[in-house]
Design a protein around this motif. Sequence first.
Motif, PDB file in Angstrom:
ATOM      1  N   MET A   1      -6.989  -7.808   4.216  1.00  0.00           N
ATOM      2  CA  MET A   1      -7.746  -6.551   3.696  1.00  0.00           C
ATOM      3  C   MET A   1      -6.865  -5.807   2.741  1.00  0.00           C
ATOM      4  SD  MET A   1     -10.519  -6.023   5.121  1.00  0.00           S
ATOM      5  CE  MET A   1     -10.919  -4.497   4.326  1.00  0.00           C
ATOM      6  N   LEU A   2      -5.613  -6.235   2.749  1.00  0.00           N
ATOM      7  CA  LEU A   2      -4.630  -5.818   1.391  1.00  0.00           C
ATOM      8  C   LEU A   2      -5.140  -6.688   0.161  1.00  0.00           C
ATOM      9  CD1 LEU A   2      -1.248  -5.278   2.981  1.00  0.00           C
ATOM     10  CD2 LEU A   2      -2.643  -3.542   1.920  1.00  0.00           C
ATOM     11  N   VAL A   3      -5.245  -8.155   0.509  1.00  0.00           N
ATOM     12  CA  VAL A   3      -5.608  -9.048  -0.512  1.00  0.00           C
ATOM     13  C   VAL A   3      -6.831  -8.324  -1.251  1.00  0.00           C
ATOM     14  CG1 VAL A   3      -6.453 -11.051  -1.065  1.00  0.00           C
ATOM     15  CG2 VAL A   3      -4.562 -10.737   0.141  1.00  0.00           C
ATOM     16  N   SER A   4      -7.900  -8.038  -0.208  1.00  0.00           N
ATOM     17  CA  SER A   4      -9.120  -7.680  -0.747  1.00  0.00           C
ATOM     18  C   SER A   4      -9.068  -6.484  -1.568  1.00  0.00           C
ATOM     19  CB  SER A   4     -10.040  -7.381   0.506  1.00  0.00           C
ATOM     20  OG  SER A   4     -11.448  -7.062   0.195  1.00  0.00           O
ATOM     21  N   VAL A   5      -8.249  -5.389  -1.262  1.00  0.00           N
ATOM     22  CA  VAL A   5      -8.183  -4.314  -2.068  1.00  0.00           C
ATOM     23  C   VAL A   5      -7.633  -4.729  -3.369  1.00  0.00           C
ATOM     24  CG1 VAL A   5      -7.026  -2.254  -2.010  1.00  0.00           C
ATOM     25  CG2 VAL A   5      -7.903  -2.595  -0.008  1.00  0.00           C
ATOM     26  N   SER A   6      -6.509  -5.401  -3.350  1.00  0.00           N
ATOM     27  CA  SER A   6      -6.015  -5.733  -4.475  1.00  0.00           C
ATOM     28  C   SER A   6      -6.932  -6.649  -5.594  1.00  0.00           C
ATOM     29  CB  SER A   6      -4.677  -6.810  -4.296  1.00  0.00           C
ATOM     30  OG  SER A   6      -4.206  -7.221  -5.144  1.00  0.00           O
ATOM     31  N   GLU A   7      -7.747  -7.567  -4.852  1.00  0.00           N
ATOM     32  CA  GLU A   7      -8.812  -8.250  -5.652  1.00  0.00           C
ATOM     33  C   GLU A   7      -9.662  -7.574  -6.174  1.00  0.00           C
ATOM     34  OE1 GLU A   7      -8.710 -12.569  -3.615  1.00  0.00           O
ATOM     35  OE2 GLU A   7     -10.382 -11.092  -3.000  1.00  0.00           O
ATOM     36  N   ARG A   8     -10.221  -6.326  -5.436  1.00  0.00           N
ATOM     37  CA  ARG A   8     -11.310  -5.554  -5.772  1.00  0.00           C
ATOM     38  C   ARG A   8     -11.033  -4.112  -6.319  1.00  0.00           C
ATOM     39  NH1 ARG A   8     -14.064  -5.951  -0.345  1.00  0.00           N
ATOM     40  NH2 ARG A   8     -15.615  -4.555  -1.145  1.00  0.00           N
ATOM     41  N   THR A   9      -9.554  -4.068  -6.951  1.00  0.00           N
ATOM     42  CA  THR A   9      -9.280  -2.811  -7.465  1.00  0.00           C
ATOM     43  C   THR A   9     -10.236  -2.081  -8.393  1.00  0.00           C
ATOM     44  OG1 THR A   9      -7.059  -3.500  -7.228  1.00  0.00           O
ATOM     45  CG2 THR A   9      -7.151  -1.892  -8.729  1.00  0.00           C
ATOM     46  N   ARG A  10     -10.501  -3.075  -9.345  1.00  0.00           N
ATOM     47  CA  ARG A  10     -11.592  -2.746 -10.514  1.00  0.00           C
ATOM     48  C   ARG A  10     -12.816  -2.083  -9.544  1.00  0.00           C
ATOM     49  NH1 ARG A  10     -10.026  -4.549 -15.975  1.00  0.00           N
ATOM     50  NH2 ARG A  10     -12.384  -3.753 -16.676  1.00  0.00           N
ATOM     51  N   GLU A  11     -13.355  -2.863  -8.855  1.00  0.00           N
ATOM     52  CA  GLU A  11     -14.704  -2.413  -8.074  1.00  0.00           C
ATOM     53  C   GLU A  11     -14.296  -1.030  -7.596  1.00  0.00           C
ATOM     54  OE1 GLU A  11     -16.113  -5.069  -5.145  1.00  0.00           O
ATOM     55  OE2 GLU A  11     -16.912  -3.341  -4.250  1.00  0.00           O
ATOM     56  N   ILE A  12     -13.146  -0.871  -6.978  1.00  0.00           N
ATOM     57  CA  ILE A  12     -12.931   0.552  -6.384  1.00  0.00           C
ATOM     58  C   ILE A  12     -13.091   1.652  -7.368  1.00  0.00           C
ATOM     59  CG2 ILE A  12     -11.170   1.761  -4.898  1.00  0.00           C
ATOM     60  CD1 ILE A  12     -10.190  -1.044  -3.799  1.00  0.00           C
ATOM     61  N   GLY A  13     -12.312   1.297  -8.619  1.00  0.00           N
ATOM     62  CA  GLY A  13     -12.252   2.071  -9.624  1.00  0.00           C
ATOM     63  C   GLY A  13     -13.608   2.552 -10.056  1.00  0.00           C
ATOM     64  N   LEU A  14     -14.491   1.498 -10.244  1.00  0.00           N
ATOM     65  CA  LEU A  14     -15.877   1.525 -10.527  1.00  0.00           C
ATOM     66  C   LEU A  14     -16.538   2.402  -9.580  1.00  0.00           C
ATOM     67  CD1 LEU A  14     -18.262   0.911 -12.275  1.00  0.00           C
ATOM     68  CD2 LEU A  14     -18.799  -0.842 -10.556  1.00  0.00           C
ATOM     69  N   ARG A  15     -16.526   2.250  -8.306  1.00  0.00           N
ATOM     70  CA  ARG A  15     -17.105   2.908  -7.199  1.00  0.00           C
ATOM     71  C   ARG A  15     -16.588   4.392  -7.200  1.00  0.00           C
ATOM     72  NH1 ARG A  15     -20.056   0.150  -3.154  1.00  0.00           N
ATOM     73  NH2 ARG A  15     -19.565  -2.067  -3.347  1.00  0.00           N
ATOM     74  N   LYS A  16     -15.602   4.722  -7.643  1.00  0.00           N
ATOM     75  CA  LYS A  16     -14.953   6.047  -7.410  1.00  0.00           C
ATOM     76  C   LYS A  16     -15.394   6.690  -8.879  1.00  0.00           C
ATOM     77  CE  LYS A  16     -10.815   6.244  -4.937  1.00  0.00           C
ATOM     78  NZ  LYS A  16      -9.618   6.809  -4.707  1.00  0.00           N
ATOM     79  N   ALA A  17     -15.682   5.977  -9.962  1.00  0.00           N
ATOM     80  CA  ALA A  17     -16.087   6.633 -11.283  1.00  0.00           C
ATOM     81  C   ALA A  17     -17.528   6.924 -11.075  1.00  0.00           C
ATOM     82  CB  ALA A  17     -15.974   5.781 -12.490  1.00  0.00           C
ATOM     83  N   VAL A  18     -18.270   6.391 -10.291  1.00  0.00           N
ATOM     84  CA  VAL A  18     -19.705   6.539 -10.140  1.00  0.00           C
ATOM     85  C   VAL A  18     -19.831   7.665  -8.881  1.00  0.00           C
ATOM     86  CG1 VAL A  18     -20.659   4.480 -11.019  1.00  0.00           C
ATOM     87  CG2 VAL A  18     -20.388   4.761  -8.628  1.00  0.00           C
ATOM     88  N   GLY A  19     -18.818   8.000  -8.431  1.00  0.00           N
ATOM     89  CA  GLY A  19     -18.948   9.238  -7.333  1.00  0.00           C
ATOM     90  C   GLY A  19     -18.586   9.042  -5.969  1.00  0.00           C
ATOM     91  N   ALA A  20     -17.883   7.858  -5.764  1.00  0.00           N
ATOM     92  CA  ALA A  20     -17.537   7.580  -4.142  1.00  0.00           C
ATOM     93  C   ALA A  20     -16.289   8.393  -3.921  1.00  0.00           C
ATOM     94  CB  ALA A  20     -17.090   6.234  -4.067  1.00  0.00           C
ATOM     95  N   ARG A  21     -16.545   9.447  -3.113  1.00  0.00           N
ATOM     96  CA  ARG A  21     -15.304  10.087  -2.604  1.00  0.00           C
ATOM     97  C   ARG A  21     -14.009   9.318  -1.843  1.00  0.00           C
ATOM     98  NH1 ARG A  21     -18.317  15.207  -0.238  1.00  0.00           N
ATOM     99  NH2 ARG A  21     -16.479  15.065   1.080  1.00  0.00           N
ATOM    100  N   PRO A  22     -12.867   9.874  -2.022  1.00  0.00           N
ATOM    101  CA  PRO A  22     -11.866   9.103  -1.329  1.00  0.00           C
ATOM    102  C   PRO A  22     -12.131   8.787   0.207  1.00  0.00           C
ATOM    103  CG  PRO A  22     -10.825  10.657  -2.639  1.00  0.00           C
ATOM    104  CD  PRO A  22     -12.291  11.113  -2.878  1.00  0.00           C
ATOM    105  N   SER A  23     -12.775   9.638   0.933  1.00  0.00           N
ATOM    106  CA  SER A  23     -12.974   9.262   2.125  1.00  0.00           C
ATOM    107  C   SER A  23     -14.213   8.428   2.402  1.00  0.00           C
ATOM    108  CB  SER A  23     -13.565  10.853   2.874  1.00  0.00           C
ATOM    109  OG  SER A  23     -14.631  11.304   2.225  1.00  0.00           O
ATOM    110  N   VAL A  24     -15.259   8.267   1.442  1.00  0.00           N
ATOM    111  CA  VAL A  24     -16.097   7.355   1.395  1.00  0.00           C
ATOM    112  C   VAL A  24     -15.533   5.741   1.216  1.00  0.00           C
ATOM    113  CG1 VAL A  24     -18.262   6.512   0.449  1.00  0.00           C
ATOM    114  CG2 VAL A  24     -18.162   8.975   1.319  1.00  0.00           C
ATOM    115  N   VAL A  25     -14.614   5.854   0.315  1.00  0.00           N
ATOM    116  CA  VAL A  25     -13.954   4.491   0.110  1.00  0.00           C
ATOM    117  C   VAL A  25     -13.180   4.191   1.232  1.00  0.00           C
ATOM    118  CG1 VAL A  25     -12.047   3.340  -1.345  1.00  0.00           C
ATOM    119  CG2 VAL A  25     -13.658   4.988  -2.306  1.00  0.00           C
ATOM    120  N   LEU A  26     -12.445   5.041   2.088  1.00  0.00           N
ATOM    121  CA  LEU A  26     -11.931   4.724   3.077  1.00  0.00           C
ATOM    122  C   LEU A  26     -12.672   4.251   4.193  1.00  0.00           C
ATOM    123  CD1 LEU A  26      -8.882   5.470   4.790  1.00  0.00           C
ATOM    124  CD2 LEU A  26     -10.477   7.148   5.758  1.00  0.00           C
ATOM    125  N   LEU A  27     -13.767   4.804   4.412  1.00  0.00           N
ATOM    126  CA  LEU A  27     -14.723   4.531   5.366  1.00  0.00           C
ATOM    127  C   LEU A  27     -15.315   3.034   5.048  1.00  0.00           C
ATOM    128  CD1 LEU A  27     -16.793   5.352   7.677  1.00  0.00           C
ATOM    129  CD2 LEU A  27     -18.475   5.894   5.821  1.00  0.00           C
TER     130      LEU A  27
END
Lengths: 255, 417
Positions: free
Chosen positions: B311-337
């Motif tokens: 999962m750490l690898v996945s988070v690191s590989e998909r950092t930009r995706e996470i950034g994008l999801r947050k930019a379009v309105g994903a709240r921290p709790s939603v990303v956690l979920l």
Amino acid sequence: MTIEIHQLEKIYRVGEERVHALRGVDLVIQRNEFVAIMGASGSGKSTLMNVLGCLDSPTRGRYVLNGRATHKMGAAALARVRNEEIGFVFQSFELLPRASALKNVMLPLIYSRFNWLEARKRAKRALERVGLADRIGHRPNQLSGGQRQRVAIARALVNTPSILLADEPTGNLDTATTREIIELFRQLHAEGQTIVMVTHEEEVADAALRIVRLRDGMVTSDHPTRRDPTHAAFLQNAARMAAEAAGEALPAGAE
Amino acid sequence: MVRTLMIIPRLTVQTVFLALGQIWANKVRSMLTTLGIIIGVASIIAVVAALTGLRASVLSEFEKFGARKVFIDGRVPRELRNRINFRDVQLTLAELDAVEEHCPSIEKLTPMMMMAKSAEAGDTKLDGVQTTGIWPTWHDIEGRAVLIGRPFNEIDERERRDVCLVNEKLIEDLGLDRDPTTQTIRLSDRVFTIVGVVETVTFNIFGSGESNAEIFIPLATAMRLNPNGWINFAWAQMRRPDQAQDAIAEISTVMRKVRGLEGATPNTFEVRVIQQFIDGFNRVAGAVTAGAGGVVGISLLVGGIGIMNIMLVSVSERTREIGLRKAVGARPSVVLLQFLVEAVTLCLVGGAVGIALGQLMVLGIRNIPGADLGRAVAPAWVIVLSVGFSAATGIVFGMFPALKAARLDPIEALRHE
């Protein structure tokens, strides 16, 4: 009124050093304006963009978006504002590689109140608006650069945001595609969309109706495109150089 | 708040599909990642199923043995081993009469006097045949069917008749008729008339699986035949199977009284019920289960660390995706979920593969020749438990990577290369 910024300051801490990225910016952008923000690298334009997009909070000053004081909001509330009020277009598109164009466009709607069917309908409509109705099932690697940016623009539009924020939207595109995307922005503007675009290309800025220039974290000029002296000088220069090039090329072609 | 609650189920479903897609896209990696969980789940299922099968066959043996039976015998306590002889503590008829009379929970009992005798019929001689002196109550207590002829009765006992019951094995070994009643055999040069045939029993678990030739004679006859012998033990029968504690207490009290044991003097006899054998077995089974549980715990720990790593690898590989999801309105709790759901999905897929593998192992266990584990089956609780443990592993070990993803700064994330 759409965007109202008053004495906005942003200070970063990089190790021991404090970087004053914005030093008291005042800016008012009305509904349905098309604004280009320009400046050299380090001028603070990206920071201003991040604050406008609610990705970053100002250190001091006020930012009121559609009557809501965003400088007072927490992370969750800002996320909601990003979702409902702002559409981002990035230089490198930022599409999910494994998802279809339709899935990519639906992404912001996952985090909003729409159910799946409604979200799908909206995403289709957004793709139609950018002229990709026949590409909804394609993945990003099956699309050209211009088409990818159109998908990204559709994603930015899908939640009917009050502002479309574009950060160097043509930075990764060739001249012909750049013209296409600019034309799309003009069309969207004509349909009533408020657009704020960061760019360092004068030709791209020419599409906007107003240019805001930043330097060292401060606004140095704020003019309608045709009355901006820097821009007018650039355009004259560009026209002269184009004429010269044509003049030189013409005899060469005649021989 | 309401908005978030509305989003959660939809987002969870979407995330589950997304995670399944990721797992399918990285089949080998996912397989290796969840190996710990797969092994853990498969082994607990196999062990519990094997124990369930073992318990089923042991309990049915015990049942054959009789749930109402109480075993009484004389026994030299460890403390008195130097002072008294085992002959001094053997049961006497007087003692057994007292038990029968004064223990309300005991319905009936029979002494068992066992000896090895030579049996002769015609020219055939068989040495060391197990010959047991019994009371007629033995028939009710043991419940062994009389196939031919008649059971013993009070007159046989009172008259000390020279009659005997034999089992089928003895008929076979001595070459008697299929219906041997009224035939005679010689035991220690006395002639006994066969009055009946009892069924042969075999005990798979306590015995070797073989049956022995057996002869039964009235106890009074046995005592006369072997004047220096003694009663080896006695079987008593409770009125109801749930009276075990009462029966033990009553018999102990009566026996101590009759033997004059006072105060802290240890018992010079032993009273045991079938339930104690079952309890003993259950203790062993419980210990084995606990041991297996420990092994499974270690596998799940290792599996969990694998999950955390991937999962750490996945988070690191998909950092930009996470950034994008947050930019379009994903709240921290939603990303956690989202990342928690992904970790849990990965673990549950591992758990499902583990359950499937475990069931295959159960099929194998059932067919181990001679192990008598045909009834091995994974009970529902162990499957539910496996699923629960898999999900819990996902939540515990997915939490750190998910928190890391939730705390990413969207600007930094979008700038990540």
